[in-house]
Design a protein around this motif. Structure first.
Motif, PDB file in Angstrom:
ATOM      1  N   SER B  67      38.555  45.323 -33.099  1.00  0.00           N
ATOM      2  CA  SER B  67      39.033  45.286 -31.715  1.00  0.00           C
ATOM      3  C   SER B  67      38.514  44.054 -31.004  1.00  0.00           C
ATOM      4  O   SER B  67      39.223  43.441 -30.198  1.00  0.00           O
ATOM      5  N   GLU B 105      43.782  50.057 -28.544  1.00  0.00           N
ATOM      6  CA  GLU B 105      43.256  51.061 -29.447  1.00  0.00           C
ATOM      7  C   GLU B 105      43.662  52.473 -29.027  1.00  0.00           C
ATOM      8  O   GLU B 105      44.115  53.277 -29.825  1.00  0.00           O
ATOM      9  N   ASP B 181      46.330  47.486 -32.224  1.00  0.00           N
ATOM     10  CA  ASP B 181      44.969  47.904 -32.548  1.00  0.00           C
ATOM     11  C   ASP B 181      45.000  49.364 -32.970  1.00  0.00           C
ATOM     12  O   ASP B 181      45.259  50.240 -32.159  1.00  0.00           O
ATOM     13  N   GLU B 182      44.769  49.602 -34.228  1.00  0.00           N
ATOM     14  CA  GLU B 182      44.795  50.948 -34.794  1.00  0.00           C
ATOM     15  C   GLU B 182      46.065  51.708 -34.411  1.00  0.00           C
ATOM     16  O   GLU B 182      45.990  52.756 -33.775  1.00  0.00           O
TER      17      GLU B 182
HETATM   18 MG   LIG Z   1      38.351  49.196 -32.584  1.00  0.00          MG
END
Ligand SMILES: [Mg+2]
Ligand SMILES: Nc1ncnc2c1ncn2[C@@H]1O[C@H](COP(=O)(O)OP(=O)(O)O)[C@@H](O)[C@H]1O
Lengths: 624, 308
Positions: B67, B105, B181-182
Motif C-alpha cells: 500500500s 485497500e 490495492d487488494e
Molecule cells: Mg496494504
C-alpha cells in the motif's frame, strides 16, 4: 450609559494618515489604517511563510531542491491550479459538505435555538425599562453563539474526519485541486450556516415583534377628575407588560397629541369615539421601540474653560471615549460641525437629537436635568451673522432626546412689534456647514460628551433592514470562522483545529481590544516598564528610578514590543468590529461605512485564510 | 543541421519511455514519529518499471509495503528519498489524476451517499458534463453489477458490494492506468473470480493495471509480472510462470501408456540415476514461496531481486 461606539468613515478607516503616525507614540498608530495595517501584515506573512517553508525544505532536501520545491508549489499554484479552477468540482465538494453537515445533525443546533426562544419568552418578560433592547440583544446574542459554535465544529472537523475515514484518498486522487477542496468546504458549510441563520433570523424577528406587542386599556374614568390650571387632565392607561403610560387630555376632552406619553421606549396611538362619559378610547400597538435611527454625525471638537481647543476633562471613571465639559460661567464647549446641511435635506430645520450624559458634582435640583444651551455658529469667521442666540435645554439622561431646531429662529422684536427672525440656512450655514455648540450652564456640573452623542436625525431607516444588517454581521463572522476552521483543519487534527479556531476568535477579539488599549495608552509604559513598576510597587507617575541608559533601553524595547504586538493584532480580524448587536438593540442604523468595513475585513481575511489553507492542503502528505 | 540530426534520436527514445507508465527509482519511504525519529522503513530503494498494457502484481504479506508503494505513486505519501514517476511526471502532479483510477485497500467512500450519488460526485470531480455523467454512471453500475442497490446508502452495503462500487468509482474516468490495492480482499471465491475477469477485460481494453495482494492465487492467474515485497524490500520480480516454476524438478504426466512403456521410461530414468515421482513441473504454493523468501531473507539479509 448611552451606547458607545466610534464613528469611523470608511476611507478614514481604510487609508493611512501617515502625517498623524509617530513611531514612538502608540496612540497615533490607529492612523495607520486597515490597508497598511492588516494588508501590510498579511502581505508580510505572504513573504515570510514561503521563506520559513523554504528553510524547512532546506533542512530536509538541501538548498537547491528546497528552493525548487517551494518555487514549484507557488508557481504551479498560479499557473496551473488557478486557471484550472473548476466550479463543477467545487460545487461537488460543497454539495457533499452540505450533506455531511445535515447527516451530522446540524439541525440539532436549530432545535436548541427554538427551545432557547421558547424559554427566553419566559425569562425576558420582566420589568425592564427597555424591553426592545433586551429582546433584540438576546436574539442576536443567541443566534451569534449558536451559529459560531456550529461553524467552528463543522469546519474544524471536516477535513480531519475525511482523513481519518480516508475518504479523502479517493477525492485527492482525482484531478481536484486543493483550492477547490478548501473553497468547496467553505461554500458548503457557509450555505448550511446561511440557511440556519435565515431561519433563525425569521424566528427571531417574529419573536421580537410578538414579544413586544401589547396594548393597554384606557377608559374615560382613567383620567383625573380635576383639571390642572391650564385645563389639562392627566390619565393613565392600564398596566400591561409591566408598565403604564400617562395620557394628557385637553379642556375639550381630546387627547392633544393623539398619543400616550412615552414609556419604556415606546408610545401608543389613541383613537377616541363618542362623547363625555360614553367616550371610549382605542389604544393602538406599541410604536417607536423597533426603530433604526440613521443619524448624520458631525465632527467634534472641544473648547476648554479658557476657550482653547482641548481634549476635554477626564473625570476619571470614564473611558477616554467620553470626555467632560465643565458647566458654569466659562467658555468650555463641545462643538459639532455638520456638513451637507441644505434646506432640501432638512426642510423643517435641524432635527437635532442628543444623548448626553451628565456628571453631577453635587445633587443640584434632582427633579430636573442639568441645564445646557445650544448655540448654532457660522463656520465662516467673516460672516455677517456669527451665531444664533443661545437656546437652553434641560438634559435628560439615558435616553435619546429629540431637540429639533426650527429653521426660523426668533431673535428679538422688530420696531413694529413683529418678530425679528433669522433663517438657519440663509444666515448661519456656510458652504453646507454649520456648527452646533453645546455648553453646560450650571456651575460645577458636567456634561459627558462623545462624538456620536449629538447628531441630526432627518429620517429613520426601517427596523427590519437594520435587523437584517445585524444578521449580515453574524453571517460575515460565520463565513470568516468557517474559513479559519477549514484552514486549521488542513493541518491539525479535529479537536486541535477546533481549539485553534476558538483561539483565533478569542485573539481576534482580544487583538482589537489590545489595539484599543495600545492606541489609548496614557501612562504606565509597556510590558517591561510595567513589570518593573509592579516589582518596585511604584505608581505610574513616579520616575522609574533606574540607571538612565537602562531606562532608555527599557522604554525603547517596550516600544518595539508594542509595535510587534500592534502588528500581530492585524493577523486576525478584529471581531469587535463585527458586533453590531448594540446598534440594532439601541435603535441605531448600522451605518453604511461600518458595513463597508465589515465587508472589507471579511473579504480580506476570508481570502487570506483560504489561500493559506490551499497551500497547507496542497503541500501536506495526505496519508502521512 | 543539428536539429535534424537530433530528431531521430528523440523519435527513437520516445516510444521506449512512452511504454513505461510507472517508474520508481530507488523509492524509499521511512515513516517518522512526531519528533522526526525514524519509526518504520516501509519501503526501501524500490526500482520498478511497469509498461503500458500489462497487469503488474505487487505481492507480499501484510505490512510488506504494498500500500505504501501505491500511495507513493499516487502522491498520497511523499518519498523519503528516490523518485516515483507516473506517465513520466512526478507522482505529486495533479494533472496525472485525469488518467488514473484508484481503488483503495478498503473502499473509502462517503457512507451517507447512495451508489448513484457517489458516482455522480466522483464524475463531477472530473468536470464531466451532466449528460456524460449520466451515461457513464449507468454503464458502470451495469458493469460492476449493483443495479439492484443503486439507490441504497453505502453504509448498508456488504463488503463485496462496497468493493464493486469502489471499482466503479475507480473507473469513472475510463482511466489508462488503474491502481488496485487488494482488489480481491474480502471477496468470496465467486466475487474473486468476477473481479479477476474484470481485470483481464480491462487489460484487453488496453489499460495498464497495478494490483496488490497478499494472496498468491489471486495474482498468479491474472498478472503478467509480479514483484514480491517483504519488509519493504523487493525480493523477486518477474513473470509469474518463471517465479513459481521449480527449475530443477521435472514432472511428467502422461495418459494411455502401457505398463511396458511405463517400465521403459522408468528404466530410462533409472539409468540416469533418477527416481520417477510424477511427471510435471510443479508450482509452488503461496506458503512455500513466502516461506522460502522469509527463510532466504533471514539467511542472507539484504539480498535483493534483479530486474528480469
Ligand atoms: Mg496494504
Ligand atoms: N501512516 C503510517 N505511519 C506509520 N507507519 C506506517 C504508516 N502506514 C504504513 N506504515 C507501516 O509501513 C509498513 C508497510 O505498510 P503497508 O504499505 O500498508 O503494508 P501492506 O503491504 O500490508 O500494504 C507497515 O509496517 C506499516 O505498519
Amino acid at each position: 450609559m448611552p451606547f458607545e461606539h466610534h464613528i469611523i468613515e470608511y476611507w478614514e478607516w481604510m487609508l493611512p494618515n501617515l502625517s498623524e503616525v509617530r513611531l514612538l507614540d502608540a496612540r497615533s498608530w490607529s492612523n495607520i489604517g486597515f490597508l497598511m495595517g492588516a494588508s501590510g501584515v498579511l502581505l508580510l506573512l505572504a513573504f515570510l511563510f514561503p521563506f520559513l517553508w523554504f528553510l524547512i525544505a532546506v533542512i530536509k532536501h538541501g538548498p537547491s531542491e528546497g528552493f525548487y520545491l517551494v518555487a514549484k508549489s507557488i508557481y504551479g499554484g498560479i499557473t496551473e491550479d488557478l486557471p484550472g479552477f473548476s466550479f463543477r468540482r467545487t460545487y461537488a465538494i460543497a454539495k457533499v459538505a452540505v450533506q455531511e453537515a445535515i447527516r451530522n445533525r446540524v439541525l440539532v443546533g436549530f432545535a436548541v435555538f427554538v427551545l432557547l426562544m421558547l424559554f427566553a419568552g419566559l425569562f425576558l418578560d420582566v420589568e425592564n425599562s427597555n424591553r426592545a433592547k433586551s429582546y433584540i440583544s438576546f436574539v442576536l446574542w443567541a443566534t451569534n453563539c449558536l451559529v459560531m459554535l456550529m461553524a467552528v465544529i463543522l469546519s474544524a472537523f471536516s477535513i480531519p474526519n475525511d482523513i481519518k475515514s480516508k475518504t479523502i484518498y479517493t477525492v485527492v486522487t482525482k484531478p481536484i485541486r486543493a483550492g477547490e477542496i478548501v473553497l468547496g468546504r467553505v461554500i458548503g458549510f457557509s450555505a448550511v450556516g446561511s440557511v440556519m441563520l435565515l431561519m433563525m433570523g425569521l424566528i427571531s424577528y417574529v419573536f421580537v415583534v410578538r414579544g413586544l406587542s401589547h396594548t393597554h386599556v384606557l377608559k374615560a374614568d382613567s383620567f383625573a377628575t380635576k383639571a390642572d390650571p391650564t385645563g389639562k387632565r392627566e390619565g393613565v392607561t392600564s398596566r400591561d407588560a409591566h408598565h403604564r403610560h400617562r395620557v394628557i387630555m385637553d379642556k375639550s376632552g381630546n387627547i392633544t397629541t393623539g398619543e400616550t406619553e412615552s414609556e419604556h421606549g415606546h408610545f401608543h396611538r389613541i383613537e377616541s369615539e363618542g362623547e363625555g362619559a360614553n367616550r371610549t378610547y382605542k389604544v393602538g400597538a406599541a410604536r417607536g421601540d423597533l426603530i433604526a435611527r440613521s443619524p448624520i454625525f458631525g465632527k467634534l471638537r472641544r473648547l476648554d474653560p479658557a476657550g482653547n481647543p482641548s481634549e476635554g476633562i477626564n473625570v476619571g471613571d470614564e473611558w477616554t471615549y467620553r470626555t467632560f465639559i465643565e458647566g458654569g460661567n466659562n467658555r468650555s464647549a463641545a462643538i459639532w460641525t455638520f456638513s451637507n446641511v441644505t434646506p432640501e435635506r432638512y426642510p423643517e430645520g435641524l432635527p437635532l437629537e442628543m444623548n448626553l450624559s451628565v456628571f453631577r458634582t453635587f445633587k443640584g435640583v434632582i427633579a430636573r436635568g442639568v441645564m445646557g444651551e445650544i448655540t448654532l455658529r457660522n463656520v465662516n469667521p467673516d460672516a455677517k451673522v456669527k451665531s444664533s442666540p443661545p437656546i437652553t435645554f434641560e438634559s435628560r439622561e439615558y435616553v435619546a432626546h429629540r431637540f429639533p431646531i426650527d429653521r426660523k429662529l426668533k431673535i428679538g422684536k422688530n420696531p413694529d412689534g413683529t418678530d425679528l427672525t433669522m433663517d438657519i440656512f440663509e444666515d448661519l450655514v456656510h458652504e453646507g456647514k454649520i456648527e452646533v455648540s453645546i455648553r453646560c450652564i450650571e456651575h460645577s456640573q458636567y456634561f459627558g460628551i462623545a462624538q456620536p452623542d449629538v447628531y441630526l436625525r432627518p429620517s429613520d431607516s426601517f427596523f427590519f433592514v437594520n435587523f437584517a444588517k445585524g444578521y449580515l454581521s453574524i453571517w460575515l463572522q460565520m463565513v470568516l470562522v468557517t474559513c479559519f476552521g477549514v484552514m486549521f483543519s488542513t493541518f491539525l487534527s479535529g479537536p486541535v483545529a477546533m481549539m485553534a479556531t476558538w483561539c483565533a476568535i478569542g485573539l481576534g477579539f482580544f487583538g482589537g481590544l489590545a489595539r484599543d488599549v495600545l492606541t489609548n495608552l496614557v501612562t504606565g509604559g509597556g510590558p517591561i516598564e510595567s513589570g518593573i513598576r509592579i516589582l518596585q510597587q511604584k505608581n505610574t507617575s513616579s520616575d522609574l528610578d533606574v540607571y538612565l541608559p537602562l531606562e532608555l533601553a527599557i522604554k525603547y524595547s517596550d516600544k518595539a514590543m508594542l509595535v510587534v504586538v500592534e502588528g500581530l493584532t492585524y493577523i486576525l480580524p478584529n471581531y469587535g468590529n463585527f458586533d453590531t448587536s448594540q446598534f440594532v438593540a439601541n435603535g441605531y442604523d448600522v451605518y453604511p461605512d461600518l458595513v463597508g468595513q465589515q465587508l472589507t475585513m471579511a473579504v480580506v481575511y476570508a481570502l487570506s485564510a483560504s489561500i493559506a489553507a490551499y497551500f497547507f492542503l496542497k503541500t501536506r502528505e495526505i496519508a502521512g | 543541421m543539428p536539429s535534424q540530426l537530433e530528431a531521430p534520436d528523440v523519435a527513437k527514445a520516445a516510444p521506449a519511455s512512452g511504454d513505461v507508465v510507472i517508474e520508481t527509482r530507488s523509492l524509499t519511504k521511512v515513516f517518522r514519529d512526531f519528533w522526526g525519529r525514524p519509526k518504520v522503513r516501509a519501503l526501501n530503494a524500490l526500482d520498478l518499471q511497469i509498461r503500458r498494457g500489462e497487469i503488474f502484481g505487487l505481492l507480499g504479506p501484510n505490512g510488506s509495503g504494498k500500500s505504501t508503494t501505491i500511495k507513493l505513486l499516487l502522491g498520497l505519501l511523499f518519498p523519503s528519498s528516490g523518485q516515483a514517476l507516473v506517465f513520466g511526471k512526478d507522482a505529486t502532479d495533479v494533472a496525472k489524476n485525469e488518467r488514473i483510477g484508484y481503488l483503495p485497500e478498503e473502499s473509502y467512500l462517503y457512507k451517507f451517499l447512495n451508489a448513484e450519488e457517489t458516482l455522480d460526485f466522483y464524475a463531477r470531480l472530473f468536470n464531466m458534463t451532466p449528460a456524460v455523467r449520466k451515461q457513464r454512471i449507468e454503464q458502470l453500475i451495469q458493469l460492476v453489477g449493483i443495479q439492484h442497490a443503486r439507490r441504497r446508502q453505502l453504509r448498508e452495503y456488504s463488503k463485496g458490494m462496497t468493493r464493486r462500487i469502489g471499482l466503479a468509482q475507480a473507473l469513472i474516468n475510463d482511466p489508462e492506468l488503474i491502481l488496485l490495492d487488494e482488489p480481491t480482499s474480502g471477496l468470496d471465491p465467486i466475487g474473486t473470480r468476477e473481479m479477476k475477469d474484470l481485470i483481464l477485460k480491462l487489460r484487453d481494453q488496453g489499460k495498464t493495471i497495478l494490483m496488490s495482494s497478499h494472496l498468491l492465487p489471486d495474482v498468479q492467474d491474472v498478472c503478467d509480472r509480479i514483484a514480491i515485497l517483504h519488509q519493504g524490500e523487493l525480493k523477486e520480480l518477474g513473470a509469474v510462470s518463471e517465479l513459481l516454476t521449480v527449475q530443477d524438478v521435472t514432472q511428467f504426466k502422461a495418459k494411455g501408456l502401457s505398463p511396458a512403456a511405463e517400465d521403459e521410461i522408468r528404466a530410462v530414468i533409472a539409468r540416469h540415476g533418477g527416481e520417477l515421482l510424477k511427471v510435471e513441473h510443479p508450482t509452488l504454493s503461496l506458503e512455500e514461496l513466502f516461506l522460502n523468501i522469509v527463510k532466504d531473507s533471514e539467511a542472507r539479509p539484504g539480498r535483493r531481486a534483479q530486474q528480469k
